[in-house]
Design a protein around this motif. Structure first.
Motif, PDB file in Angstrom:
ATOM      1  N   THR A  79      -8.618   2.292 -12.395  1.00 34.66           N
ATOM      2  CA  THR A  79      -7.305   1.634 -12.309  1.00 34.66           C
ATOM      3  C   THR A  79      -6.350   2.536 -11.515  1.00 34.66           C
ATOM      4  O   THR A  79      -6.316   3.741 -11.716  1.00 34.66           O
ATOM      5  CB  THR A  79      -6.703   1.430 -13.712  1.00 34.66           C
ATOM      6  N   GLY A  80      -5.609   1.895 -10.649  1.00 35.94           N
ATOM      7  CA  GLY A  80      -4.601   2.656  -9.898  1.00 35.94           C
ATOM      8  C   GLY A  80      -5.075   3.065  -8.517  1.00 35.94           C
ATOM      9  O   GLY A  80      -4.252   3.455  -7.688  1.00 35.94           O
ATOM     10  N   ILE A  81      -6.399   2.982  -8.234  1.00 38.65           N
ATOM     11  CA  ILE A  81      -6.793   3.272  -6.856  1.00 38.65           C
ATOM     12  C   ILE A  81      -6.223   2.138  -6.001  1.00 38.65           C
ATOM     13  O   ILE A  81      -6.198   0.977  -6.418  1.00 38.65           O
ATOM     14  CB  ILE A  81      -8.324   3.406  -6.675  1.00 38.65           C
ATOM     15  N   PRO A  82      -5.735   2.467  -4.813  1.00 38.95           N
ATOM     16  CA  PRO A  82      -4.990   1.447  -4.048  1.00 38.95           C
ATOM     17  C   PRO A  82      -5.893   0.463  -3.307  1.00 38.95           C
ATOM     18  O   PRO A  82      -5.892   0.387  -2.091  1.00 38.95           O
ATOM     19  CB  PRO A  82      -4.163   2.301  -3.081  1.00 38.95           C
ATOM     20  N   ILE A  83      -6.672  -0.284  -4.058  1.00 38.70           N
ATOM     21  CA  ILE A  83      -7.548  -1.312  -3.474  1.00 38.70           C
ATOM     22  C   ILE A  83      -7.209  -2.642  -4.136  1.00 38.70           C
ATOM     23  O   ILE A  83      -6.973  -2.696  -5.353  1.00 38.70           O
ATOM     24  CB  ILE A  83      -9.034  -0.970  -3.700  1.00 38.70           C
ATOM     25  N   ALA A  84      -7.217  -3.691  -3.353  1.00 41.53           N
ATOM     26  CA  ALA A  84      -6.889  -5.024  -3.859  1.00 41.53           C
ATOM     27  C   ALA A  84      -7.684  -5.346  -5.116  1.00 41.53           C
ATOM     28  O   ALA A  84      -8.895  -5.117  -5.167  1.00 41.53           O
ATOM     29  CB  ALA A  84      -7.202  -6.063  -2.790  1.00 41.53           C
ATOM     30  N   GLY A  85      -6.990  -5.870  -6.106  1.00 45.70           N
ATOM     31  CA  GLY A  85      -7.694  -6.397  -7.275  1.00 45.70           C
ATOM     32  C   GLY A  85      -7.992  -5.389  -8.363  1.00 45.70           C
ATOM     33  O   GLY A  85      -8.551  -5.749  -9.390  1.00 45.70           O
ATOM     34  N   MET A  86      -7.637  -4.114  -8.163  1.00 38.20           N
ATOM     35  CA  MET A  86      -7.975  -3.131  -9.195  1.00 38.20           C
ATOM     36  C   MET A  86      -6.761  -2.801 -10.065  1.00 38.20           C
ATOM     37  O   MET A  86      -6.481  -1.646 -10.359  1.00 38.20           O
ATOM     38  CB  MET A  86      -8.543  -1.858  -8.545  1.00 38.20           C
ATOM     39  N   SER A  87      -6.052  -3.811 -10.466  1.00 33.72           N
ATOM     40  CA  SER A  87      -4.767  -3.588 -11.142  1.00 33.72           C
ATOM     41  C   SER A  87      -4.776  -3.974 -12.609  1.00 33.72           C
ATOM     42  O   SER A  87      -3.773  -3.829 -13.291  1.00 33.72           O
ATOM     43  CB  SER A  87      -3.706  -4.454 -10.456  1.00 33.72           C
ATOM     44  N   ARG A  88      -5.884  -4.488 -13.095  1.00 32.28           N
ATOM     45  CA  ARG A  88      -5.803  -5.125 -14.410  1.00 32.28           C
ATOM     46  C   ARG A  88      -5.922  -4.132 -15.562  1.00 32.28           C
ATOM     47  O   ARG A  88      -6.560  -3.092 -15.456  1.00 32.28           O
ATOM     48  CB  ARG A  88      -6.860  -6.225 -14.526  1.00 32.28           C
ATOM     49  N   CYS A  89      -5.279  -4.504 -16.662  1.00 30.63           N
ATOM     50  CA  CYS A  89      -5.264  -3.679 -17.864  1.00 30.63           C
ATOM     51  C   CYS A  89      -5.679  -4.611 -19.015  1.00 30.63           C
ATOM     52  O   CYS A  89      -5.415  -5.812 -18.967  1.00 30.63           O
ATOM     53  CB  CYS A  89      -3.842  -3.162 -18.051  1.00 30.63           C
ATOM     54  N   SER A  90      -6.358  -4.067 -20.015  1.00 29.96           N
ATOM     55  CA  SER A  90      -6.802  -4.891 -21.148  1.00 29.96           C
ATOM     56  C   SER A  90      -5.974  -4.583 -22.387  1.00 29.96           C
ATOM     57  O   SER A  90      -5.547  -3.440 -22.581  1.00 29.96           O
ATOM     58  CB  SER A  90      -8.259  -4.596 -21.500  1.00 29.96           C
ATOM     59  N   ILE A  91      -5.808  -5.604 -23.230  1.00 30.22           N
ATOM     60  CA  ILE A  91      -5.310  -5.370 -24.586  1.00 30.22           C
ATOM     61  C   ILE A  91      -6.387  -5.877 -25.539  1.00 30.22           C
ATOM     62  O   ILE A  91      -6.926  -6.981 -25.370  1.00 30.22           O
ATOM     63  CB  ILE A  91      -3.975  -6.088 -24.860  1.00 30.22           C
ATOM     64  N   VAL A  92      -6.701  -5.054 -26.518  1.00 31.02           N
ATOM     65  CA  VAL A  92      -7.747  -5.390 -27.480  1.00 31.02           C
ATOM     66  C   VAL A  92      -7.217  -5.166 -28.894  1.00 31.02           C
ATOM     67  O   VAL A  92      -6.510  -4.195 -29.150  1.00 31.02           O
ATOM     68  CB  VAL A  92      -9.002  -4.511 -27.211  1.00 31.02           C
ATOM     69  N   ALA A  93      -7.534  -6.086 -29.794  1.00 30.63           N
ATOM     70  CA  ALA A  93      -7.174  -5.966 -31.220  1.00 30.63           C
ATOM     71  C   ALA A  93      -7.976  -7.018 -31.966  1.00 30.63           C
ATOM     72  O   ALA A  93      -8.575  -7.904 -31.342  1.00 30.63           O
ATOM     73  CB  ALA A  93      -5.680  -6.217 -31.436  1.00 30.63           C
ATOM     74  N   LYS A  94      -7.989  -6.948 -33.270  1.00 26.85           N
ATOM     75  CA  LYS A  94      -8.553  -8.070 -34.024  1.00 26.85           C
ATOM     76  C   LYS A  94      -7.574  -9.233 -33.885  1.00 26.85           C
ATOM     77  O   LYS A  94      -6.367  -9.079 -34.121  1.00 26.85           O
ATOM     78  CB  LYS A  94      -8.760  -7.692 -35.489  1.00 26.85           C
ATOM     79  N   SER A  95      -8.107 -10.397 -33.503  1.00 27.90           N
ATOM     80  CA  SER A  95      -7.229 -11.521 -33.172  1.00 27.90           C
ATOM     81  C   SER A  95      -6.754 -12.283 -34.400  1.00 27.90           C
ATOM     82  O   SER A  95      -7.567 -12.671 -35.241  1.00 27.90           O
ATOM     83  CB  SER A  95      -7.981 -12.490 -32.253  1.00 27.90           C
ATOM     84  N   PRO A  96      -5.444 -12.551 -34.501  1.00 29.09           N
ATOM     85  CA  PRO A  96      -4.958 -13.365 -35.619  1.00 29.09           C
ATOM     86  C   PRO A  96      -5.246 -14.856 -35.445  1.00 29.09           C
ATOM     87  O   PRO A  96      -5.110 -15.628 -36.381  1.00 29.09           O
ATOM     88  CB  PRO A  96      -3.439 -13.111 -35.591  1.00 29.09           C
TER      89      PRO A  96
END
Ligand code: SF4
Length: 620
Positions: A57-74
């Motif tokens: 993440t953060g390398i300056p190439i198209a499409g490498m911008s995503r971040c995940s959120i993970v938890a037990k889902s309500p």
């Protein structure tokens, strides 16, 4: 970090953790499985919320911008996961962090400010109750920095709506599974990040070479070019032509007003600006300015394909201005547009069948086609007022409370509302809805039409022949599985699925991804090893669900998908239940899971170096 004690512990995981889990979904699954006790309340203090970037993440190439959120889902009670693009992930890395784990319940509203390798707890009492935009504005004012990036919830998360989302910079949504409600339960209004640490890479020239290639070639991909011109809504007309446009709560497959809500119409009428994610030239995001009575704040962005279909065809409503307003309200309140549109369409079908009446709705006529009703219900859901309190629970719980046959209209898998794609015209997608560890999810694998014929991209994954979109035989299960692991890899690395498409020229390929990882980290990894990491993440997520008590009876699809599409160009199409069951069992076996129970076998878990997981789910 513990929100109750306001304490922070900074960990530096061993490199083997990064090699085995990469980031995003992988890192999230690893920590969630290790650190959560089984069967805890997703809205209780024992749940943890994990925001994770990846090794690239953060390398300056198209499409490498995503971040995940993970938890037990309500919403589902299962492994919960959501990804979003934008700039937040790259900024979190620049602030000196790969990930954060927030645990406990804060006694008072709080937001986190992460910068320069440090974390500060900030009082959020004054911004509790604000819209996402008001909160972001106030945070930037307090920190005296207009370039701070925020991931925040709105009042829907505060009110524990089970499908509340988290928004980056107001318009990039971690949409699915109610992770905004987990933040709300913790009284965590936002995470603000600001950094000046440059992305490090061991071979910057290789990174530059790929970035330059993408910048020079992306327009050669018809799909990417079309997304640049018309946004993700560029597929509205083709889905409609195929007769698989979810219409009137999946009763039909063609929408009479499809053209009015298409990406082409948006571009010709209300589009005011395009926008994009970090380092990406494709700029597929929209900003819109519809006229009165649906004037919107363009900072919330314009509606994407899923949002348009959820409030448009699914609710039989064809006004792009009203859809834009619905999108704005959801982004301001922090509501997942897919689940919100689905729950409203569910209520409309219940109402039109006399299962909900004016007594239940405080006099609101919840009929298909009414823009006013949709906007009114969004407001009631976010505030949990009147009928909105029931609908805030999602279609599964709402139908269980309403009873009276309403479950027939509740379209979900594991309690998560179906996305805006009809598996009756792309059956592999149906398998994806059913086996996704986080409930019905349309981004588990490329959709069937993408591998109907052989492509150079799929050949790199070992697939040399295409399969018909309506064939769910063994050859489709195999291709689905490969595509599933590939897209799962993108979720581990934070890659955008639009710039790594399995068809067309001018897009990045699996080989490019391997080169990026090696250039960024200095490793000598391979596609095989990365795909194994994706498989590892998927197995940990599956094991999490097994430990929670999920069984094959949860890997299922709503009954409506086994019934014929009632109108439109694909009238009469349906999924075959027996074929689906055979495909499901074959998928288990191909995954190395027990054919009867769907539990990852001891052999498979050890093959993936997951003996520590095996001890918890196969111990007896
Ligand atoms: S293609 Fe669109 S969604 Fe993907 S990174 Fe680029 S701008 Fe973001």
């Amino acid at each position: 970090m513990n929100l109750e004690t306001r304490s922070v512990k900074i960990e530096n995981p061993d490199e083997s953790i990064y090699r085995n889990y990469l980031g995003g979904r992988g890192l999230g699954a690893y920590y969630l499985f290790r650190e959560l006790a089984p069967k805890i309340d997703p809205l209780g203090p024992e749940n943890k919320i994990i925001l994770a970037t990846s090794v690239i993440t953060g390398i300056p190439i198209a499409g490498m911008s995503r971040c995940s959120i993970v938890a037990k889902s309500p919403l589902t009670g299962s492994f919960g996961e959501a990804e979003a693009g934008g700039f937040f992930g790259a900024e979190l890395k620049a602030a000196g962090f790969d990930a954060l784990i927030a645990e406990g319940h804060s006694k008072t509203p709080v937001y986190l400010f992460m910068h320069g390798g440090e974390v500060e707890f900030k009082d959020a009492s004054a911004i509790w109750g604000m819209t996402t935009k008001e909160a972001q504005t106030e945070i930037r004012k307090q920190l005296n920095d207009r370039l701070v990036r925020t991931a925040s919830i709105g009042i829907a998360g505060e009110n524990l709506v089970r499908y509340a989302c988290v928004l980056n910079d107001l318009k990039f949504a971690y949409g699915r599974g109610g992770l905004g409600a987990v933040m709300g339960s913790k009284r965590l209004k936002a995470v603000a990040v600001r950094g000046d640490k440059k992305p490090e890479s061991k071979d910057p020239e290789a990174i530059q070479r790929i970035a330059k290639w993408m910048a020079a070639h992306w327009k050669e991909s018809p799909g990417t070019l079309s997304r640049n011109k018309y946004g993700t809504a560029d597929t509205i007309m083709s889905m409609d032509r195929l007769g698989i446009m979810p219409t009137r709560n999946f009763q039909g497959g063609s929408f009479v007003n499809a053209e009015k809500v298409s990406g082409e119409t948006m571009a010709a009428t209300i589009l005011s600006r395009t926008d994009g994610c970090y380092a990406c030239p494709v700029r597929c995001k929209r900003e819109v300015s519809p006229p009165d009575p649906y004037k919107t704040d363009q900072d919330y962005g314009g509606p994407e394909y899923e949002t348009i279909v959820a409030f448009g065809p699914l609710c039989d409503m064809g006004d792009l201005g009203a859809i834009s307003k619905a999108n704005e309200l959801c982004d301001a309140y922090g509501l997942d547009t897919i689940s919100t549109g689905s729950v409203i369409a569910f209520a409309m079908e219940c109402y039109e069948n006399g299962i909900l009446t004016n007594r239940d709705t405080d006099g609101i006529e919840v009929r298909f086609g009414s823009a006013g009703t949709i906007l009114q219900l969004i407001d009631l859901i976010a505030h949990r007022r009147g009928i909105g309190n029931l609908l805030a629970e999602g279609v599964k719980r709402a139908s269980e409370r309403i009873g009276n046959g309403s479950s027939r209209f509740a379209l979900h898998s594991k309690g998560k509302e179906l996305a805006m794609h009809d598996p009756r015209g792309k059956v592999g997608l149906g398998l994806g809805y059913a086996v996704s560890p986080s409930g019905a999810d349309h981004v588990q694998a490329a959709h069937d039409q993408a591998f109907a014929g052989p492509t150079r991209f799929m050949e790199m994954l070992g697939v040399t022949a295409g399969v018909d979109p309506r064939n769910l035989g063994p050859e489709k299960v195999r291709i689905f599985l490969y595509a599933h692991l590939w897209w799962g890899l993108l979720d581990c690395l934070g890659g955008c699925k639009f710039v790594f498409q399995p068809h067309g020229a001018g897009v990045l390929t699996p080989h490019d991804l391997v080169e990026m990882v090696n250039a960024a980290t200095g490793w000598e990894t391979s596609l095989w090893s990365l795909m194994k990491a994706s498989e590892r993440a998927l197995n940990v997520a599956r094991a999490f669900n097994v430990r929670e008590g999920f069984t094959p009876s949860d890997d299922t699809l709503p009954e409506r998908l086994f019934e014929e599409i009632q109108f439109g160009r694909s009238k009469g199409a349906k999924m075959d239940k027996e074929q689906f069951q055979r495909a499901l069992r074959l998928y288990y076996e191909m995954m190395g899971w027990d054919r009867g129970t769907g539990v990852p076998t001891t052999a498979k878990l050890h093959e993936l170096d997951l003996g520590w997981v095996d001890q918890q789910i196969n111990a007896s």
